[in-house]
Design a protein around this motif. Structure first.
Motif, PDB file in Angstrom:
ATOM      1  N   PRO A  76       0.592   8.217   5.113  1.00  0.00           N
ATOM      2  CA  PRO A  76       1.499   7.157   4.711  1.00  0.00           C
ATOM      3  C   PRO A  76       0.999   5.632   4.772  1.00  0.00           C
ATOM      4  N   VAL A  77      -0.174   5.417   5.583  1.00  0.00           N
ATOM      5  CA  VAL A  77      -0.668   4.159   5.212  1.00  0.00           C
ATOM      6  C   VAL A  77      -1.200   3.942   3.962  1.00  0.00           C
ATOM      7  N   VAL A  78      -2.055   4.971   3.463  1.00  0.00           N
ATOM      8  CA  VAL A  78      -2.527   4.870   2.194  1.00  0.00           C
ATOM      9  C   VAL A  78      -1.549   4.632   1.051  1.00  0.00           C
ATOM     10  N   ARG A  79      -0.712   5.577   1.221  1.00  0.00           N
ATOM     11  CA  ARG A  79       0.715   5.567   0.089  1.00  0.00           C
ATOM     12  C   ARG A  79       1.171   4.101   0.256  1.00  0.00           C
ATOM     13  N   GLU A  80       1.388   3.650   1.373  1.00  0.00           N
ATOM     14  CA  GLU A  80       1.897   1.930   1.578  1.00  0.00           C
ATOM     15  C   GLU A  80       1.034   1.075   0.719  1.00  0.00           C
ATOM     16  N   GLU A  81      -0.194   1.491   1.036  1.00  0.00           N
ATOM     17  CA  GLU A  81      -1.252   0.326   0.476  1.00  0.00           C
ATOM     18  C   GLU A  81      -1.303   0.438  -1.130  1.00  0.00           C
ATOM     19  N   LEU A  82      -1.195   1.686  -1.477  1.00  0.00           N
ATOM     20  CA  LEU A  82      -1.154   1.869  -3.085  1.00  0.00           C
ATOM     21  C   LEU A  82       0.177   1.216  -3.738  1.00  0.00           C
ATOM     22  N   ALA A  83       1.067   1.223  -2.858  1.00  0.00           N
ATOM     23  CA  ALA A  83       2.470   0.845  -3.270  1.00  0.00           C
ATOM     24  C   ALA A  83       2.293  -0.620  -3.359  1.00  0.00           C
ATOM     25  N   ARG A  84       1.664  -1.325  -2.222  1.00  0.00           N
ATOM     26  CA  ARG A  84       1.463  -2.821  -2.190  1.00  0.00           C
ATOM     27  C   ARG A  84       0.682  -3.232  -3.592  1.00  0.00           C
ATOM     28  N   LEU A  85      -0.530  -2.332  -3.821  1.00  0.00           N
ATOM     29  CA  LEU A  85      -1.401  -2.608  -4.850  1.00  0.00           C
ATOM     30  C   LEU A  85      -0.427  -2.607  -6.161  1.00  0.00           C
ATOM     31  N   LEU A  86       0.151  -1.889  -6.482  1.00  0.00           N
ATOM     32  CA  LEU A  86       1.006  -1.515  -7.628  1.00  0.00           C
ATOM     33  C   LEU A  86       2.037  -2.825  -7.798  1.00  0.00           C
ATOM     34  N   ARG A  87       2.382  -3.308  -6.666  1.00  0.00           N
ATOM     35  CA  ARG A  87       3.255  -4.641  -6.754  1.00  0.00           C
ATOM     36  C   ARG A  87       2.643  -5.743  -6.726  1.00  0.00           C
ATOM     37  N   GLY A  88       1.220  -5.628  -6.859  1.00  0.00           N
ATOM     38  CA  GLY A  88       0.394  -6.875  -7.120  1.00  0.00           C
ATOM     39  C   GLY A  88       0.101  -7.691  -5.653  1.00  0.00           C
ATOM     40  N   GLU A  89       0.422  -6.980  -4.459  1.00  0.00           N
ATOM     41  CA  GLU A  89       0.390  -7.652  -3.213  1.00  0.00           C
ATOM     42  C   GLU A  89      -0.825  -7.247  -2.500  1.00  0.00           C
ATOM     43  N   ALA A  90      -1.503  -6.137  -2.869  1.00  0.00           N
ATOM     44  CA  ALA A  90      -2.964  -5.883  -2.191  1.00  0.00           C
ATOM     45  C   ALA A  90      -4.077  -6.028  -3.341  1.00  0.00           C
ATOM     46  N   VAL A  91      -5.401  -6.149  -2.827  1.00  0.00           N
ATOM     47  CA  VAL A  91      -6.629  -6.642  -3.680  1.00  0.00           C
ATOM     48  C   VAL A  91      -7.394  -5.277  -3.390  1.00  0.00           C
ATOM     49  N   PRO A  92      -7.978  -4.736  -4.663  1.00  0.00           N
ATOM     50  CA  PRO A  92      -9.118  -3.781  -4.527  1.00  0.00           C
ATOM     51  C   PRO A  92     -10.056  -4.362  -4.166  1.00  0.00           C
ATOM     52  N   GLN A  93     -10.892  -3.573  -3.149  1.00  0.00           N
ATOM     53  CA  GLN A  93     -12.331  -4.093  -2.670  1.00  0.00           C
ATOM     54  C   GLN A  93     -13.236  -3.140  -3.219  1.00  0.00           C
ATOM     55  N   MET A  94     -14.630  -3.693  -3.048  1.00  0.00           N
ATOM     56  CA  MET A  94     -15.578  -3.090  -3.340  1.00  0.00           C
ATOM     57  C   MET A  94     -15.827  -2.068  -2.418  1.00  0.00           C
ATOM     58  N   GLN A  95     -16.429  -0.685  -2.879  1.00  0.00           N
ATOM     59  CA  GLN A  95     -16.817   0.299  -1.574  1.00  0.00           C
ATOM     60  C   GLN A  95     -18.018  -0.120  -0.808  1.00  0.00           C
ATOM     61  N   GLY A  96     -19.185  -0.603  -1.214  1.00  0.00           N
ATOM     62  CA  GLY A  96     -20.084  -0.949  -0.369  1.00  0.00           C
ATOM     63  C   GLY A  96     -20.320  -2.451   0.418  1.00  0.00           C
ATOM     64  N   GLU A  97     -19.354  -3.079   0.219  1.00  0.00           N
ATOM     65  CA  GLU A  97     -19.620  -4.614   0.483  1.00  0.00           C
ATOM     66  C   GLU A  97     -18.367  -4.992   1.417  1.00  0.00           C
ATOM     67  N   SER A  98     -18.662  -5.750   2.372  1.00  0.00           N
ATOM     68  CA  SER A  98     -17.408  -6.217   3.202  1.00  0.00           C
ATOM     69  C   SER A  98     -16.938  -7.436   2.466  1.00  0.00           C
ATOM     70  N   ASP A  99     -15.565  -7.412   2.454  1.00  0.00           N
ATOM     71  CA  ASP A  99     -14.760  -8.790   1.951  1.00  0.00           C
ATOM     72  C   ASP A  99     -15.191  -9.011   0.618  1.00  0.00           C
ATOM     73  N   ALA A 100     -15.342  -8.235  -0.512  1.00  0.00           N
ATOM     74  CA  ALA A 100     -15.617  -8.381  -1.694  1.00  0.00           C
ATOM     75  C   ALA A 100     -14.517  -7.827  -2.816  1.00  0.00           C
ATOM     76  N   VAL A 101     -14.083  -8.607  -3.620  1.00  0.00           N
ATOM     77  CA  VAL A 101     -13.046  -7.901  -4.424  1.00  0.00           C
ATOM     78  C   VAL A 101     -13.776  -7.208  -5.534  1.00  0.00           C
ATOM     79  N   ASP A 102     -13.145  -6.220  -5.716  1.00  0.00           N
ATOM     80  CA  ASP A 102     -13.514  -5.291  -6.893  1.00  0.00           C
ATOM     81  C   ASP A 102     -12.919  -5.667  -8.341  1.00  0.00           C
ATOM     82  N   GLY A 103     -13.543  -6.375  -9.132  1.00  0.00           N
ATOM     83  CA  GLY A 103     -13.102  -7.032 -10.306  1.00  0.00           C
ATOM     84  C   GLY A 103     -12.919  -5.843 -11.670  1.00  0.00           C
ATOM     85  N   SER A 104     -13.552  -4.731 -11.211  1.00  0.00           N
ATOM     86  CA  SER A 104     -13.523  -3.512 -12.113  1.00  0.00           C
ATOM     87  C   SER A 104     -11.996  -2.905 -12.126  1.00  0.00           C
TER      88      SER A 104
END
Length: 182
Positions: free
Chosen positions: A103-131
């Motif tokens: 349920p937590v993953v599904r909610e965060e994916l929903a937030r991402l789809l609404r533009g409310e969550a920001v994708p992060q890089m896999q191997g770096e702390s606090d780094a937006v994944d612009g790809s």
């Protein structure tokens, strides 16, 4: 934001997936050894669940596997949702779950789809994944995870697209879509 620890994980994510994936009805066996091919993370606002959307490939196919890492078993988890248990060198025992059933993953994916969550890089702390490209939708969204990657292209409304290059050099995309928008 989640902190990425440079430490051990026994067994590792690929080892866990190599055992779990063949048990899934959508998996095509016989493609070869799994390798990490891409992906991104999302942050749980409560800081309790690690969320990674991993692309793994086996030489023939590529699969999108959303995963949740938890410090305790997921209460009421559906049958087959547990990918495996691993020992993290800093955080201790971690229970890995299929994120499509968490349920937590599904909610965060929903937030991402609404533009409310920001994708992060896999191997770096606090780094937006612009790809990762997001074409948000307004209002309510239920994420649908497609397990096999598709030919490359940009997102349309209600989609999140993460790129991946196949072993043959072709461009593919991992797609998350919103279903039941209002």
């Amino acid at each position: 934001m989640a902190t990425i620890h440079r430490t051990t994980l026994e067994p590792g994510k690929l080892e866990l997936l190599a055992k779990w994936l063949p048990e899934q009805e959508w998996f095509r066996p016989g493609g070869g050894e799994l390798v990490r091919a891409g992906g991104f993370r999302l942050d749980d606002p409560a800081g309790a669940v690690g969320i990674e959307l991993m692309v793994v490939a086996d030489g023939r196919d590529a699969y999108l596997v959303p995963m949740a890492y938890r410090g305790a078993p997921l209460e009421g988890a559906p049958a087959g949702a547990l990918i495996g248990v691993s020992e993290h060198g800093v955080l201790g025992t971690r229970w890995f779950y299929d994120g499509a059933q968490d349920p937590v993953v599904r909610e965060e994916l929903a937030r991402l789809l609404r533009g409310e969550a920001v994708p992060q890089m896999q191997g770096e702390s606090d780094a937006v994944d612009g790809s990762v490209a997001v074409a948000p939708v307004a209002g309510w969204a239920v994420p649908v995870v497609r397990r096999v990657l598709e030919p490359a292209g940009g997102p349309v409304a209600g989609q999140v697209v993460a790129g991946y290059t196949a072993p043959d050099g072709s461009a593919l995309r991992a797609v998350f879509v919103a279903d039941g928008r209002s």
